[in-house]
Design an enzyme around this catalytic site. Sequence first.
Site, PDB file in Angstrom:
ATOM      1  CB  SER A  45       1.465   7.940   8.397  1.00 57.45           C
ATOM      2  OG  SER A  45      -0.077   8.044   7.990  1.00 57.45           O
ATOM      3  CG  ASP A 197       1.460   3.996   6.698  1.00 60.10           C
ATOM      4  OD1 ASP A 197       2.533   4.115   7.304  1.00 60.10           O
ATOM      5  OD2 ASP A 197       0.461   4.497   6.968  1.00 60.10           O
TER       6      ASP A 197
END
Length: 356
Positions: A45, A197
């Site tokens: 991320s 994610d």
Amino acid sequence: MAKGAHKRIDLALQGGGAHGALTWGVLHRILEDERIEIDGISGTSAGAMNGVMVADGLQRNGRDGAREALQTFWKAVSDAARFSPIQRSPWDRLTGNYSLDHSPSYLFFESLTQLVPPAKLNPLGINPLRDLVADQVDFERVNACRKVKVYVTATNVRTGRPHIFRQPDLSADTVMASACLPFMFDAVVIDGEAYWDGGYSGNPALYPLVDDQGCRDLVVVQINPLVRRQLPGTAREILNRLNEITFNSSLIKELRSIQLLHQLIDAEGLELERYRAMRLHLIHAEHEIEQLSASSKLNAEWSFLTRLRDQGYRWASDWLDKHFDDIGERSTFDLDELFEDAFRPIREAKKPRDQD
């Protein structure tokens, strides 16, 4: 300084939205120290974004280029956030509170994402952050970079397992896959596979760095608290703590695996050429991280980002002052202490059998 005097480290960079500016500060400090060479970066991320910025900048103009690339990226994030409807409340601005917990627009958006799937909430798939990353990063440079290896972790939606993207296959899509929160965006599809994610399966993934024979010193930059002294009381605090536990669980499992490997090497007297022991280090400040609210991960005001940058810079400076001489010699992060309440180490479990 002679090249042989350089110390080499791998970096594992956690994700955490705007809190990734803490890692920006850590990287800025490390890049200032010409005694240290960064061999590899594994990021998830925001950690992945920091990682590709470093590779892009290093390839373009060395250490100065890497620091400039980080500064330019985070400034662009802040400039873009000025047009976001999600802003601090007037009272929070007045009191210097960077949390969004009392922001009507944030509370409305949070509730909406729990009720409406991304495909309906954002049918056109508009993602300003993707455009920003594509504009800020020259991925041809990143993929051509031989100064640092970059690993980006995303979670395969179908299998639930981490997928590691690496040079020469890094792109804006792979970075956005690593940052794709499923309540906010549709999964990113790459080569027919859907990704969310990377924090769900590797925040960050350590095994690409452990497998790399080129460097034995692994530095984890932790921006999500493992421990909170105060129990959550409100529904939001409970949800936020659950998210922290979820996004830390994969890191904890990998750290536990490294500890077990160390115990196996010690207990069995294995040859290091065959079973390599990593030297593990950690840069963080648990108490300072604990003071940051989860909602502030969406706060990209420049004053907040630079405050976090300066905090991360101090973390790295303090760590280097204390542990620079330890790099290449010994671990400075005590895994036995972290897992003291887990099952007995191998060497202790073997004692009764050895005494027979």
